[in-house]
Design an enzyme around this catalytic site. Structure first.
Site, PDB file in Angstrom:
ATOM      1  N   HIS A  13       2.474   4.740  -2.756  1.00 56.00           N
ATOM      2  CA  HIS A  13       1.793   5.786  -3.024  1.00 56.00           C
ATOM      3  C   HIS A  13       3.428   6.148  -2.972  1.00 56.00           C
ATOM      4  O   HIS A  13       4.069   7.282  -3.581  1.00 56.00           O
ATOM      5  CB  HIS A  13       1.651   6.307  -1.142  1.00 56.00           C
ATOM      6  CG  HIS A  13       0.047   5.952  -0.822  1.00 56.00           C
ATOM      7  ND1 HIS A  13      -0.777   7.209  -1.114  1.00 56.00           N
ATOM      8  CD2 HIS A  13      -0.417   5.150   0.030  1.00 56.00           C
ATOM      9  CE1 HIS A  13      -1.773   6.679  -0.610  1.00 56.00           C
ATOM     10  NE2 HIS A  13      -1.501   6.370   0.944  1.00 56.00           N
ATOM     11  N   HIS A  73       0.574  -1.263  -0.257  1.00 58.42           N
ATOM     12  CA  HIS A  73      -0.477  -0.013   0.031  1.00 58.42           C
ATOM     13  C   HIS A  73       0.847   1.966   0.373  1.00 58.42           C
ATOM     14  O   HIS A  73       0.994   2.167  -0.494  1.00 58.42           O
ATOM     15  CB  HIS A  73      -0.675  -0.042   1.195  1.00 58.42           C
ATOM     16  CG  HIS A  73      -2.016   0.742   0.736  1.00 58.42           C
ATOM     17  ND1 HIS A  73      -2.882   1.306   1.089  1.00 58.42           N
ATOM     18  CD2 HIS A  73      -2.148   2.308   2.186  1.00 58.42           C
ATOM     19  CE1 HIS A  73      -4.185   2.374   0.691  1.00 58.42           C
ATOM     20  NE2 HIS A  73      -2.996   2.892   1.992  1.00 58.42           N
ATOM     21  N   GLU A  74       2.056   1.408   0.900  1.00 58.91           N
ATOM     22  CA  GLU A  74       2.696   2.270   0.884  1.00 58.91           C
ATOM     23  C   GLU A  74       3.357   2.496  -0.592  1.00 58.91           C
ATOM     24  O   GLU A  74       3.790   3.475  -0.787  1.00 58.91           O
ATOM     25  CB  GLU A  74       3.530   2.336   1.633  1.00 58.91           C
ATOM     26  CG  GLU A  74       2.711   2.264   3.709  1.00 58.91           C
ATOM     27  CD  GLU A  74       1.822   3.416   3.624  1.00 58.91           C
ATOM     28  OE1 GLU A  74       1.487   4.397   3.469  1.00 58.91           O
ATOM     29  OE2 GLU A  74       0.475   3.496   4.658  1.00 58.91           O
ATOM     30  N   GLU A  89      -3.971   7.927  -3.058  1.00 56.90           N
ATOM     31  CA  GLU A  89      -5.114   6.713  -2.545  1.00 56.90           C
ATOM     32  C   GLU A  89      -5.587   6.048  -3.901  1.00 56.90           C
ATOM     33  O   GLU A  89      -4.617   4.285  -3.816  1.00 56.90           O
ATOM     34  CB  GLU A  89      -6.703   6.897  -1.656  1.00 56.90           C
ATOM     35  CG  GLU A  89      -6.570   5.261  -1.043  1.00 56.90           C
ATOM     36  CD  GLU A  89      -5.553   5.251   0.318  1.00 56.90           C
ATOM     37  OE1 GLU A  89      -5.143   5.777   1.225  1.00 56.90           O
ATOM     38  OE2 GLU A  89      -6.436   3.689   0.933  1.00 56.90           O
TER      39      GLU A  89
END
Lengths: 503, 503
Positions: B271, B267-268, B297
């Protein structure tokens, strides 16, 4: 604001400047520890911006006005009362900052940033010729700086005072000369001594993770507060203060060397204990700041050498070390270990020098940088002058420039007048440790029991809590009742190493 | 300065504000990662000072003058040309910053700083009553903020626009309603499905050090550049950009849970790939900044879910995982593992929710925060309203306030209008992934071969390099040719989970 006194306004400005500067400390620490490799360019822009903002605030003409008001108003108390001290130091900082034209500040920043990069390449190539043009530029700018701050381009004291306020070359020269005259025969005598340490025992397997644990344990025993600080790994060890409750030290681990990291940790712990011991009520003002690099170095040297390389210390620490490093130390005696961590041997590299020969490295640099600034030594002649001094003082000649005049980063970073503070630190440390032994009547026994609170308390009381109250020599006088002198340092070395080497 | 154009002056100011703000990013990152525990008070003073300096520079009346000059001068090109985009966004930021009285900015900073501390205690005690007074104060200030920035104290869009410029509650409400109508029957169908995953295989021993190595390996395969970034451990995972070549992500390791850290890293990483893909020529200006939290997101969700929880991904990653976690996975099949990391199960806690139920948590918060701001729901009635919504949407009732309305930090930090961006991210991600599959005709095969450069290149081209060129919905339209719609997201979920659960 209109209701506040000029002193209160200066106080607020001082705290804000200090707070802003402390943001740069975090960024510098991060640059050395965790920053991704490619982040360097942006980081230098960030630090440049913060330095500019700090300089802007530090030279704000309003400050000058408030200073005049508060100086003319009087009522600050005795010269060493907190308000008077702060005003004296704010005046000093304001004058020095405003004496430097912005253009020169910026050129120096650029030239030394470039200089350090060129130095890294030149040192890797062991080629002074590659460094010389950048060095000439830096030297020229430092001479301009000396002219702005002092009596002229050759005014060494004007630069020295950035690191050791109040010190002068005229006072340092005879002190260093006495030191040299005492050290040279001692080094000769030790070289001819019948006993030799076996330093091989320090070059066995010392797993870094265990080195860290052992080092942190001793740092904590000394009194370093790990709730208010931390230990990390960097290429070049240092100590930085981020805030009153945030002091960070670093070291580097060599898996086949015990001394490098361990004594590095003790050294930086000494710096850290000073920062952690500053008076928190005065934070953000001169009364809550370290007085000079010499006194800072006295704290690191005291814990590293006077404590950390002493027999009483290892009496309690060696059994612990043997449990942590069982394989490396199972066949080593406490005496052999103590002797090994105290080997004296002339060498070409300052940062690897022992307690006895170290000061000669400093004296060489002190003499050379004064000659450079005075224009008596041309940059082109530096390598030859360097080699000559090393031959004369340490009977060694560098094989190349990397182990000669390119070994230190300082000059490439514009740090002229910085080196003497290392030796001043040794001199102060010896005076302070002698006095602490008088005041605390069983200090060796305390150390032998692993109790360091007595010594730390004494340093807190005599040194740390005073901040910039007095100049360094006055501070040491207040603490010890004696003028600055190299004799205690010489006497300590002669006694300790005479005993170890069986002279 | 006198020779430069107003645009050039704005450019320089924008870069300086961005550079100064990036100093605060380093300090915030350090606060979460390595700062000693006692350093918090000084850190909050440092961050307060930097925020004040940034606000001062961002509201400098000179900026306003230059903006008027440049707007009246024309010649900025088409509305989506870089100069026009930058001027549009500078105007927007300047107006929003200057519309807020300094007093309100300061009060909000204090109330939310206090609010977060009270929230921590209240959550630990599972007592909403302890949080309510602080929350009422924050809500009142946010209503003032909405009145300053928008049409009145109930103007939700005025706050939403801090995170998702251009979005409105009027547009989001029907989108969320469609989503809800699609998700509720899907969740019911999955709950009644004949097959169930065995999630026990994810709760075995997963040594944190190996989790880190495996996670970093996958992040690097996705394209995260570890020369320009790093991965650390924090209590709450995040991604922060320090500079164009310095992007840092974090995670947390549970030695008895595979999913938490691994999907957190993916997830990060999503980003981080967005930040690392921004156009470096536009750094420090809106054209070089992420467009919105929703699009941000979308990048994290796309890599975490559309890639990281897909069959093609695990076809190549599972054999690697089995080598790294031999003990945990030796008796687990690829199919069983894929099913386990895709369990769907209604739960009370948003951050633990799966892909399918997650949006319902967001819809609940979206409805409640609008009602709070409109004054239709009183803070005193929040816990009851919360429980009612959870019962209605997820058929669950919180056992206490900690697993109810106190679970998220957002409102205590003043973040109203932030939650919808999470679901917008899922919606955008589905649209983008569908389109990428059309444009890259063998995307599943590429992923099955562990090749991610095609997908990353597509995102770089369609999303990252455009910065704030268009509003988020327009950006997604330019990339996909379609208006914002929840249908692709619903279709992806129905297809994927229908297949896994054997519907």
């Amino acid at each position: 604001m209109s209701q506040s006194t000029p002193y209160e306004r200066l106080l607020a400005a001082s705290r804000e400047i200090s707070l802003l500067a402390s943001c740069a400390s975090v960024l510098s620490w991060d640059e050395q520890t965790y920053m991704p490799r490619e982040g360097a360019e942006h980081r230098s822009a960030q630090l440049g911006l913060l330095a500019g903002l700090v300089h802007e605030k530090a030279t704000d003409p309003e400050l000058g006005g408030w200073l005049v008001e508060v100086e003319q108003g009087g009522g600050l108390g005795l010269p060493d009362a907190p308000m008077a001290v702060n005003v004296r130091e704010w005046r000093r900082a304001f004058d020095r900052a405003t004496q430097l034209p912005k253009r020169l500040v910026e050129e120096l920043a650029r030239a030394t940033s470039l200089g350090q990069q060129v130095w890294i390449e030149a040192r890797a190539a062991a080629s002074y010729a590659r460094f010389q043009p950048a060095f000439e530029r830096i030297l020229a700018l430092k001479r301009q700086q000396a002219a702005c701050l002092g009596a002229g381009p050759a005014d060494y004291d004007a630069l020295l005072n950035d690191y050791e306020p109040g010190a002068t070359a005229a006072n340092l020269a005879p002190l260093f000369e006495t030191l040299r005259q005492g050290l040279v025969p001692l080094i000769e005598a030790l070289a001819a001594a019948p006993r030799r340490p076996d330093v091989g025992v320090l070059k066995r397997d010392y797993p870094p993770e265990r080195q860290r644990i052992f080092g942190e344990m001793v740092a904590a025993q000394f009194g370093f507060d790990f709730q208010r600080g931390r230990l990390d790994v960097t290429a070049h060890p240092f100590c930085t203060e981020v805030g009153p409750d945030d002091c960070r030290i670093t070291t580097r681990y060599n898996p086949r060397d015990f001394s490098d990291a361990f004594f590095g940790i003790l050294h930086e712990t000494g710096h850290g204990l000073y920062e952690q011991g500053l008076d928190r009520n005065h934070r953000g003002t001169p009364m809550g700041e370290a007085v000079s690099l010499g006194v800072h170095e006295s704290q690191s040297r005291l814990w590293e050498n006077a404590v950390g390389r002493s027999r009483p210390f290892w009496r309690q620490a060696f059994p612990q070390a043997r449990r942590v490093f069982r394989e490396a130390l199972h066949d080593v005696s406490e005496d052999a270990f103590l002797f090994a961590v105290n080997e004296v041997k002339p060498s070409l590299i300052r940062v690897q020098a022992d307690e006895v020969t170290y000061s000669l490295h400093i004296i060489i640099r002190f003499e050379l940088e004064r000659a450079l600034l005075a224009g008596e030594l041309s940059p082109a002649d530096l390598p030859a002058a360097w080699a000559e001094k090393y031959q004369s003082y340490l009977k060694l000649t560098p094989g190349n420039d990397a182990e000669g005049c390119l070994q230190d980063v300082h000059w490439s970073a514009g740090l002229f007048g910085y080196f003497p503070t290392y030796t001043l630190g040794n001199v102060f440390a010896a005076q302070l440790f002698d006095r602490a032994q008088l005041d605390l009547d069983d200090l060796p026994q305390q150390i032998e029991r692993g109790e360091f609170a007595g010594l730390l308390g004494w340093l807190r009381e005599k040194i740390h809590r005073h901040g910039k109250r007095w100049r360094s020599t006055e501070l040491v006088f207040q603490a010890t009742g004696a003028q600055t002198s190299p004799q205690p340092f010489l006497a300590q070395l002669t006694r300790k190493f005479g005993e170890l080497y069986g002279l």
